[in-house]
Design a protein around this motif. Structure first.
Motif, mmCIF file in Angstrom:
data_model
loop_
_atom_site.group_PDB
_atom_site.id
_atom_site.type_symbol
_atom_site.label_atom_id
_atom_site.label_comp_id
_atom_site.label_asym_id
_atom_site.label_seq_id
_atom_site.Cartn_x
_atom_site.Cartn_y
_atom_site.Cartn_z
ATOM 1 N N VAL A 90 0.575 -1.358 -0.011
ATOM 2 C CA VAL A 90 -0.252 -0.179 0.150
ATOM 3 C C VAL A 90 0.898 1.484 -0.458
ATOM 4 O O VAL A 90 1.776 1.163 0.080
ATOM 5 N N SER A 91 0.289 2.177 -0.137
ATOM 6 C CA SER A 91 0.540 3.311 -0.246
ATOM 7 C C SER A 91 0.941 4.416 0.958
ATOM 8 O O SER A 91 0.625 3.590 2.384
ATOM 9 N N ALA A 92 2.619 4.871 1.709
ATOM 10 C CA ALA A 92 2.553 5.046 3.075
ATOM 11 C C ALA A 92 1.771 6.156 3.064
ATOM 12 O O ALA A 92 1.621 6.626 4.362
ATOM 13 N N ILE A 93 1.366 6.967 2.436
ATOM 14 C CA ILE A 93 0.442 8.330 2.711
ATOM 15 C C ILE A 93 -0.731 7.567 4.397
ATOM 16 O O ILE A 93 -1.198 8.331 4.910
ATOM 17 N N PRO A 94 -1.593 6.838 3.461
ATOM 18 C CA PRO A 94 -2.847 6.276 4.373
ATOM 19 C C PRO A 94 -2.511 5.800 5.931
ATOM 20 O O PRO A 94 -2.671 6.362 6.974
ATOM 21 N N VAL A 95 -1.040 5.144 5.002
ATOM 22 C CA VAL A 95 -0.476 4.361 7.017
ATOM 23 C C VAL A 95 -0.364 5.728 8.074
ATOM 24 O O VAL A 95 -0.684 5.682 9.065
ATOM 25 N N TRP A 96 0.641 6.241 6.703
ATOM 26 C CA TRP A 96 0.662 8.014 7.718
ATOM 27 C C TRP A 96 0.151 8.593 8.416
ATOM 28 O O TRP A 96 -0.293 9.324 9.923
ATOM 29 N N ALA A 97 -1.564 8.639 7.560
ATOM 30 C CA ALA A 97 -2.862 9.303 8.167
ATOM 31 C C ALA A 97 -3.018 8.796 9.327
ATOM 32 O O ALA A 97 -3.708 9.525 10.458
ATOM 33 N N ILE A 98 -3.275 7.466 9.147
ATOM 34 C CA ILE A 98 -4.088 6.390 10.508
ATOM 35 C C ILE A 98 -3.219 6.993 11.407
ATOM 36 O O ILE A 98 -3.346 7.042 12.636
ATOM 37 N N GLY A 99 -1.824 6.606 11.189
ATOM 38 C CA GLY A 99 -0.926 7.093 12.757
ATOM 39 C C GLY A 99 -1.030 8.074 13.284
ATOM 40 O O GLY A 99 -0.951 8.057 14.416
ATOM 41 N N PHE A 100 -0.653 9.344 12.704
ATOM 42 C CA PHE A 100 -1.380 10.343 12.794
ATOM 43 C C PHE A 100 -3.319 10.997 13.531
ATOM 44 O O PHE A 100 -2.846 11.118 14.676
ATOM 45 N N ILE A 101 -3.284 10.594 13.476
ATOM 46 C CA ILE A 101 -4.528 10.599 13.538
ATOM 47 C C ILE A 101 -5.020 9.685 15.016
ATOM 48 O O ILE A 101 -5.925 10.219 16.020
ATOM 49 N N ILE A 102 -4.210 8.933 15.161
ATOM 50 C CA ILE A 102 -4.412 7.651 16.317
ATOM 51 C C ILE A 102 -3.937 7.834 17.331
ATOM 52 O O ILE A 102 -3.994 8.114 18.792
ATOM 53 N N GLY A 103 -2.300 9.142 16.967
ATOM 54 C CA GLY A 103 -2.093 9.167 18.382
ATOM 55 C C GLY A 103 -2.553 10.839 19.077
ATOM 56 O O GLY A 103 -2.441 11.036 19.841
ATOM 57 N N PHE A 104 -2.896 11.406 17.773
ATOM 58 C CA PHE A 104 -3.890 13.144 17.893
ATOM 59 C C PHE A 104 -4.885 12.621 18.701
ATOM 60 O O PHE A 104 -4.562 12.936 19.542
ATOM 61 N N VAL A 105 -5.344 11.857 18.983
ATOM 62 C CA VAL A 105 -7.082 11.544 19.165
ATOM 63 C C VAL A 105 -6.632 10.664 20.555
ATOM 64 O O VAL A 105 -7.533 11.062 21.736
ATOM 65 N N GLY A 106 -5.122 9.840 20.544
ATOM 66 C CA GLY A 106 -5.180 9.580 22.093
ATOM 67 C C GLY A 106 -5.241 10.133 22.739
ATOM 68 O O GLY A 106 -4.847 10.104 24.396
#
Lengths: 259, 307
Positions: free
Chosen positions: B173-189
């Motif tokens: 897969v593309s790295a973009i959605p992977v980075w986006a998901i990681g960022f969202i989880i860290g932020f929300v957490g």
């Protein structure tokens, strides 16, 4: 020159007993001068004992006294916020900052303070939760508001609910006409710091004697250690907590390893 | 038995907190989630200030996800490469979250922000899970395979550039959605005091098509590192992590998680998802109720500074 005249006047007054022979002195002592908050602290009741003594050279004491003890804890700045419905949900819309107000305040007396002295005297001596100076930041100024200001009322009400502000009209008991005790309730979440006791003696609606005492509330043992570490060494404390979490997790997986 | 919490500045019953840790740990072990979305509200309910609750729960989740991660590592059900990439983004997200947390706290809107985030996330995620699992249960009733259907193995997400191959998960897969998901989880957490496991697992399955075999283990590694770094960052910026509270919670949590994991393995996947969906949705509704119903007291006091 002025000082000498004043001194002479004082000596004459003392010697001749120009005023009625009643002049009192207060002697007070706390049951404990240091309250230590350790891991099993759940609140405490402190007792202040005292006697009314005739001043040096005087003998006469009046027949009835009133006593008011004001205990004020370390000062802090607090913000009182008011919620209002915005687009269907409740949001903090307005707030007022109470600047350097006591984190703990107890006004203890032997009968309701309104009966002790007239409203003017009470206001001047800041007796009662309604009269105690609670400065707010209003624009560039810092001033206390009128007693029925909604923010001030809400602030005092919330602090009373939290057990941090008290006005107790039966907290002072006279064991004899001149020996008294006052019970000071310290809640479990009592703020740490220095507490000032202001003891005022009234007779016939006028203040006749006044004295002070002090108390220190400190965290002790592990509580103090943890609180100091969290405040002074945030990074180290954070890493220590993190390592503790990893260790706990690791121990659990070792203990419960079955397969 | 009462114990005084040094940072929360209040005494709590040690057995009550231990019990809460056990109960939430059981649920988290059963569903493979951190359980922060349950623990934070519970702590607020017993009187811990929201800010201290959010900061302290982070370390509790770190502990329970570490236990889980070790178990999955031993079973080789963990994609370290995927986890590491999610993590890089997760730490950035956490730092942004802690910064916003501090800012909102100064503006008196932290409680509102926490409340709104909970309502939105929990009702939406809970609702989607209920919908998906009810359909799966229905299909099972009609004798069809109950597994999640993966219609068209390629979505627009797979057309994005910077493609990376993750061997253990067998995805490209593309790295973009992977980075986006990681960022969202860290932020929300960081903002909500949750590990984000209940968000991450569906995101990995539905968006990145990560196989179920590696998804929970990978999610646990991410949860572990984001929550461990959130603990440190909260300790440095806000000084609000209560180590005593955290220790009691994590002891209860890791024990409960072990028992929960056993129960979870005996249940059918779609029923497990339905139960979790209902739980998530119910907690979301409770938060919505709190925001909409007139509070008992319109006024509240917040500490600004001491002497």
């Amino acid at each position: 020159m002025m000082r000498r005249i004043a001194l002479t006047l004082l000596i004459i007054m003392l010697a001749s007993g120009a005023r009625p022979a009643a002049a009192e002195r207060l002697v007070v002592s706390l049951s404990n001068h240091r309250v230590a908050i350790n891991s099993n602290f759940v609140g405490e009741e402190l007792v202040l004992f005292g006697t009314i003594e005739p001043d040096a050279g005087k003998t006469g004491l009046r027949s009835a006294y009133d006593l008011v003890v004001t205990v004020s804890g370390p000062r802090e700045t607090l913000r009182t916020r008011r919620k209002q419905r915005v687009l269907g949900i409740w949001v903090n819309v307005d707030s007022r900052e109470f600047v350097r107000v006591p984190s703990y305040l107890a006004i203890l007396s032997n009968r309701p303070v309104a009966q002790v002295a007239n409203p003017d005297t009470l206001r001047r001596l800041q007796i009662g939760l309604g009269n105690f100076l609670l400065p707010q930041r209003i624009g560039p100024d810092i001033a206390d508001t009128v007693g029925d200001d909604p923010f001030r009322r809400a602030f005092v009400r919330l602090q009373v609910q939290q057990g941090l502000y008290h006005e107790i009209a039966a907290a002072v008991t006279f064991l004899t006409p001149t020996v008294f005790r006052a019970a000071i309730p310290l809640p479990a979440d009592v703020p740490t710091g220095n507490y000032a006791f202001d003891v005022k003696l009234f007779a016939d609606g006028a203040m006749v004697a006044r004295t002070n005492a002090a108390l220190d509330v400190t965290k002790a043992g592990i509580e103090q250690y943890v609180a100091d570490a969290a405040r002074d060494h945030g990074l180290l404390y954070g890493f220590a907590t993190m390592l503790m979490a990893l260790l706990t997790g690791w121990i659990a997986s070792v203990v419960f390893k079955r397969d | 038995m009462q114990i005084y919490l040094p940072i929360a500045d209040m005494p709590v019953n040690i057995f009550l907190v231990l019990g809460m840790g056990l109960a939430v740990g059981y649920i988290s072990g059963m569903f493979g989630i951190g359980g922060g979305f349950l623990m934070t509200p519970l702590l607020i309910f017993i009187g811990v200030s929201p800010a201290v609750a959010v900061a302290s729960v982070a370390s509790h989740i770190a502990a329970s996800s570490f236990t889980g991660a070790i178990t999955y590592w031993n079973r080789r059900a963990l994609d370290l490469a995927l986890a590491l990439m999610l993590l890089g983004a997760g730490i950035l997200g956490t730092a942004t979250g802690v910064w916003l947390f501090t800012t909102l706290r100064a503006l008196d809107q932290l409680d509102l922000m926490i409340g709104l985030s909970y309502v939105t996330l929990l009702t939406v995620v809970g609702g989607l899970m209920i919908y998906e699992s009810v359909r799966a249960v229905m299909r099972a009733r009609h004798g069809l395979p109950a597994t999640i259907r993966r219609p068209g193995s390629h979505t627009w997400l797979h057309g994005l550039p910077f493609k990376v191959r993750f061997k253990r998960s067998k995805i490209y897969v593309s790295a973009i959605p992977v980075w986006a998901i990681g960022f969202i989880i860290g932020f929300v957490g960081a903002i909500m005091g949750i590990g984000g496991g209940f968000l991450l697992v569906p995101m990995l399955i539905y968006f990145l098509r990560v196989p179920t075999a590696t998804v929970i283990g990978t999610s646990m590694v991410l949860t572990l590192v984001t929550m461990a770094s959130a603990t440190v960052m909260h300790a440095v910026t806000n000084h609000l992590v209560d180590a005593v509270l955290a220790l009691i919670l994590m002891v209860g949590g890791v024990v409960g998680a072990q028992f929960g994991a056993r129960t979870g393995q005996r249940m059918r996947g779609e029923w497990l998802r339905l139960l979790l969906g209902l739980l998530v949705f119910a907690v979301g509704l409770r938060f919505a109720f709190e925001l909409v119903v007139q509070p008992d007291d319109l006024y509240s006091i917040r500490y600004v500074r001491g002497e």
